[in-house]
Structures are given as structure tokens and as C-alpha cells.
Enzyme design. Structure first.
Site, PDB file in Angstrom:
ATOM      1  CD  GLU A 164      -3.058  -1.060   2.310  1.00  0.00           C
ATOM      2  OE1 GLU A 164      -2.792  -0.142   3.295  1.00  0.00           O
ATOM      3  OE2 GLU A 164      -3.918  -1.636   2.085  1.00  0.00           O
ATOM      4  CD  GLU A 371      -3.804  -5.751   3.799  1.00  0.00           C
ATOM      5  OE1 GLU A 371      -4.545  -5.231   4.694  1.00  0.00           O
ATOM      6  OE2 GLU A 371      -2.555  -5.751   4.025  1.00  0.00           O
TER       7      GLU A 371
HETATM    8  C1  BG6 Z   1      -4.608  -2.231   5.644  1.00  0.00           C
HETATM    9  C2  BG6 Z   1      -3.113  -2.577   5.955  1.00  0.00           C
HETATM   10  O1  BG6 Z   1      -4.533  -1.066   4.955  1.00  0.00           O
HETATM   11  O2  BG6 Z   1      -5.539  -2.286   6.344  1.00  0.00           O
HETATM   12  C3  BG6 Z   1      -3.111  -3.361   7.441  1.00  0.00           C
HETATM   13  O3  BG6 Z   1      -2.466  -2.960   4.991  1.00  0.00           O
HETATM   14  C4  BG6 Z   1      -3.958  -2.751   8.093  1.00  0.00           C
HETATM   15  O4  BG6 Z   1      -1.711  -3.237   7.591  1.00  0.00           O
HETATM   16  C5  BG6 Z   1      -5.371  -3.279   7.727  1.00  0.00           C
HETATM   17  O5  BG6 Z   1      -4.054  -3.799   9.299  1.00  0.00           O
HETATM   18  C6  BG6 Z   1      -6.569  -2.874   8.597  1.00  0.00           C
HETATM   19  O6  BG6 Z   1      -6.386  -1.619   9.167  1.00  0.00           O
HETATM   20  P1  BG6 Z   1      -6.647  -1.242  10.517  1.00  0.00           P
HETATM   21  O7  BG6 Z   1      -6.598   0.140  10.871  1.00  0.00           O
HETATM   22  O8  BG6 Z   1      -8.118  -1.796  11.089  1.00  0.00           O
HETATM   23  O9  BG6 Z   1      -5.812  -2.148  11.333  1.00  0.00           O
END
Ligand code: BG6
Length: 471
Positions: A164, A371
């Protein structure tokens, strides 16, 4: 009935080093920017010191991954575990740790899918170079990437360069930008972004040179922005939001140069980064093999007219982060047609189908989801279980969207949701959980760190075993 997913579909689950490993200074590991930021919040939430303690539980955790049936495990290496000060000595203890993890994965029938850099720049490089602002940081990254390819490339064939970049660059603390003057901060940001693109290209070329059969690409934070109305200005604003937040980055990776609208922004804001002769050839020669995308939600936007207080090109701030900047073109809106999660993410499986189609048609590269998931405050109930039907619903509907996209003709290599187990969430520690496996700790009490598969784990196990048929 035959599956809608190809036979070799890469079912997996994901994590990142600073969010899962702990052992933050064990075996000679250096401090990272992610540690630095997380320690600043140690009195408010869990930090990266222990996290999910994968550093000490990796064997047991990989056994659970095997039982889940994962074909790939997408995780990141900590640069500062391998080269503690970023560009000095290689740390054998760090290499040994990752060799153990990689060997155990392979012995368990799981292909390692490795990210080189997930928000955790060695802090020593901030002290030495102000991180990515200096070109030397890109050289240090290339060296680190080469060490990884040479050391692990005989077994690791799937590589991801930066996680990202397009999101990271807009979050001041992730880049270690502490500059009050907005123009100076944007100038620094543009230079850092450029050096990260250069580093990305150098790593892509090094991977192709050093890893036989290696596949390498970026992971972007995908965006899909709907216009609030059908007014042309709103439609334009929504497009600009996607272009400025994500597409410029993908275009840089695929074409090796900034697209016109982005160059125009850089010029009008007077922040065009320093580029050296020869860079263009590097950027253009780096050919990525796939695009990975992280997808959680969609956005909605309306046009934001320029005013003297808010001129075009100047970012709109909320708090002191530019994570929500709109580049002076558009304003975030709530989409009345979608349900939002407890944490405000607008849940939208159809948006995933749209993004997959859009990226595939535009960039003509295989895609992979690295993700996707739902962050919630799960509860360990008296029966010793975690019942998370909401997560099953979320993942199921997004897998269905993947199947639809495949039928639309999209070449989708795999689906690796966030996250394999509970881990450190950026702003909510262990209060917000994404995992298929519960980690029994809370923000301030480490308890026994016991691993407990959630209902979603057993459901996902069935999904994988039936190649996505039994949803
Ligand atoms: C993504 C990241 O943008 O979102 C992760 O790559 C992150 O590292 C995930 O944990 C979820 O975001 P958050 O803020 O809920 O942990």
C-alpha cells in the site's frame, strides 16, 4: 458441480511483521518506524513489542494454517530484523528466523507469499536520511531486496514489494513526516513517493534477475469511489478520488511514468520531485507480473468547489493526518445504500467485483487479493469459542464477488483475506480484530496468548476444501 474457481486458485490468509511478530528487539532486530509510532500509543493500546507473539509461536501458528488448508501465506519480512540499521550488516539471527518460518510453511504445503516492506522502515534510516526523502534510502532498499531474493529466493517464488505505497504516502506518521508547513510536507511527500517508486522498480528488476521463476508485483490499497449524484462534477470528483489515491500509483507501476493528471497536480503545487537521468529507463524497464489489491470498502464523494480558504490542489485535513485528503477536488460522503461496519467502513461486495473488472480491463495483468476482511471486537464466550457470523457473512459475500468477477473474465490468482489471526490493528490495538484465529490477549493484559480458531476458521476451512463451492 464444478467450481467457479480455477483448480490452482491460491486460497490464503495474510498478516504483516510488525502487527503479528512481537519480539520487537529480539535477536538483534532494529527499531522501525512502525515500532516508533506504536510505542507512542503504548499507554492507550497494545504496541508492537509482543503483538500476537508469532516470533515465539510460529510453529504452532503454521500448524493451524496447515489445518486451515491455506495454499499461500501472505506475510511480510521485517527489514530491520534482517538489516537492523537498514543499510549495514546483515543479521544472521533474523535470517535464521525467516528461514525457519519459510521452511516450516513449505513443509506444511503452504507457499510463502512475501512482502518486503509493510509500513516498517528501519528507524535508523530516518535518523540517517530522513527515510525515503533521500535517494540513498531507495539504494538501501534495493540492497535489502537483493539480500532477501538471494537468501530466500530458492524457496519463495511470490514476492510483493511495498504494501500500500499509495495509502502509506498519505499518512504522515507512516512516512515519518513531522512538518507543519503544508507545502513543505507535500513536497517531502512527493519526493518520498518518487523514491519509493524507484525502489519498487529496482526491486522488481532484481527479483527477475535473482529468483528463478519469481513473480513480483505491488499491493495497492484499492479504491472505488461512487459519485454522490449524477451531476457531472460529482462524477468527476469521484473519478479524481480514485485516480489520485490509487490509479496514479498503478499507472506508475505499469507505465513507468506519472500520468498527465498527476504531473499537472505536481506542477501546479510546485512539488515535482527531483529525478535523475537514467531513472526513466529503470522505471520503464521494471515489468510487474501481477497486481495485488487490498479491498475493504467503497467510498462516496461529491464535488468540492474551490474557495480562497480551500484552493484547488491544497489538501483537506482531518486531524493532523492527510489520510482523508481530497486534493481539493472532492468531499467524502456517506453512501446511503450501504451498511457501514462498527468502524465506519462501507461494506460493499459489489464494489469488489467492480474494482476487479476495472483493474483487469485497464492493466491486463493477473490480479490477487491480499487483504479483505472485517474488523470487529470479537468475544471469547463461556463455551471457550468465538462466534463470528458477521465475519463469515462479510467474507462469504466477497468471495461470491470474486467468483462473479472470474465469470466476467477476470484472471484472479487468489484470495488472501486479512487476517490469518488477530493482530495489532493500527489505531485500535486488539480491540479491533480481523483474524480467523483468536489470540487470547487484550490491549494491556497478555493473558496466555492462546490460539483459538473462531467459527469463521472452520467455515473458511470448508470453503478452501471445496475450492469455494461450499460457501
Ligand atoms: C490495511 C493495512 O490498509 O488495513 C493493514 O495493510 C491494516 O496493515 C489493515 O491492519 C486494517 O486496518 P486497521 O486500521 O483496521 O488495522
Amino acid at each position: 458441480m464444478s467450481s467457479r474457481f480455477p483448480e490452482n486458485f491460491l486460497w490464503g490468509a495474510s498478516s504483516s511483521a510488525f502487527q503479528i511478530e512481537g519480539g520487537w528487539d529480539a535477536g538483534g532486530k532494529g527499531k522501525t518506524v512502525a515500532d516508533f509510532n506504536s510505542f507512542k500509543r503504548s499507554d492507550k493500546q497494545a504496541d508492537s513489542k509482543v503483538a500476537s507473539d508469532f516470533y515465539h509461536h510460529w510453529k504452532e501458528d503454521i500448524a493451524l494454517m496447515k489445518e486451515l488448508g491455506m495454499k499461500i501465506y501472505r506475510f511480510s519480512l521485517s527489514w530491520a530484523r534482517i538489516i537492523p540499521d537498514g543499510d549495514g550488516e546483515v543479521n544472521q539471527a533474523g535470517i535464521d528466523f525467516y528461514n525457519n518460518v519459510i521452511n516450516e510453511l513449505i513443509a506444511s504445503g503452504i507457499q510463502p507469499f512475501v512482502t518486503l516492506y509493510h509500513f516498517d522502515l528501519p528507524y535508523a534510516l530516518v535518523e540517517k536520511y530522513n527515510g525515503w526523502e533521500c535517494r540513498d534510502c531507495a539504494c538501501a532498499f534495493e540492497r535489502y531486496a537483493r539480500v532477501c531474493f538471494q537468501t530466500f529466493g530458492d524457496r519463495v517464488k511470490y514476492w510483493q514489494v511495498h504494501n500500500e505505497q499509495n495509502l502509506m504516502i498519505r499518512v504522515n506518521e507512516r512516512m515519518n513526516i513531522y512538518e507543519d508547513d503544508l507545502w513543505k510536507a507535500d513536497k517531502m511527500r512527493a519526493q518520498m513517493d518518487y523514491h519509493m517508486f524507484l525502489a519498487h522498480a529496482l526491486a522488481v528488476n532484481a527479483c527477475h534477475e535473482l529468483v528463478e521463476g519469481g513473480k513480483v508485483g505491488p499491493a495497492v490499497s484499492s479504491t472505488c469511489t461512487y459519485p454522490l449524484t449524477n451531476k457531472p462534477e460529482d462524477v468527476w470528483a469521484a473519478k479524481m478520488n480514485d485516480w489520485f489515491k490509487t490509479n496514479y500509483c498503478l499507472e506508475m507501476h505499469t507505465d513507468g511514468e506519472y500520468p498527465g493528471y498527476y504531473m499537472r497536480y505536481l506542477r501546479e503545487r510546485n512539488i515535482v520531485p527531483r529525478m535523475e537521468p537514467g531513472d526513466k529507463a529503470i522505471l520503464k524497464s521494471a515489468k510487474i507480473d501481477y497486481i495485488a489489491l487490498n479491498y475493504y470498502r467503497t467510498l462516496c464523494a461529491s464535488y468540492l468547489p474551490a474557495t480562497p480558504e480551500h484552493p484547488v490542489g491544497e489538501r483537506v485535513f482531518r486531524g493532523n493526518e492527510v489520510d482523508f485528503d481530497q486534493y481539493g477536488y472532492c468531499r467524502d460522503e456517506k453512501n446511503q445504500n450501504l451498511q457501514a461496519s462498527e468502524y465506519g467502513a462501507q461494506i460493499d461486495p459489489m464494489g469488489l467485483r467492480i474494482v476487479l473488472n476495472e483493474y483487469y480491463r485497464r492493466y491486463h495483468l493477473p490480479l490477487l487479493i491480499t487483504e479483505n476482511g472485517l474488523g470487529m471486537a470479537d468475544t471469547l464466550t463461556e463455551d471457550g469459542k468465538v462466534h463470528d457470523p458477521y465475519r463469515i457473512d462479510y467474507v462469504r459475500s466477497h468471495i461470491q464477488a470474486c467468483a462473479d468477477a472470474i465469470e466476467d473474465g477476470v484472471e484472479l490468482m487468489g484470495y488472501s483475506p486479512w487476517s490469518v489471526m488477530d493482530l495489532l490493528s493500527s489505531h485500535q490495538g486488539f480491540r479491533k480484530r480481523y483474524g480467523f484465529i483468536y489470540v487470547d490477549r487484550d490491549d494491556f493484559d497478555l493473558k496466555d496468548l492462546k490460539r483459538i480458531p473462531k467459527d469463521s476458521y472452520y467455515w473458511y476451512q470448508r470453503v478452501i476444501a471445496t475450492n469455494g463451492e461450499d460457501l
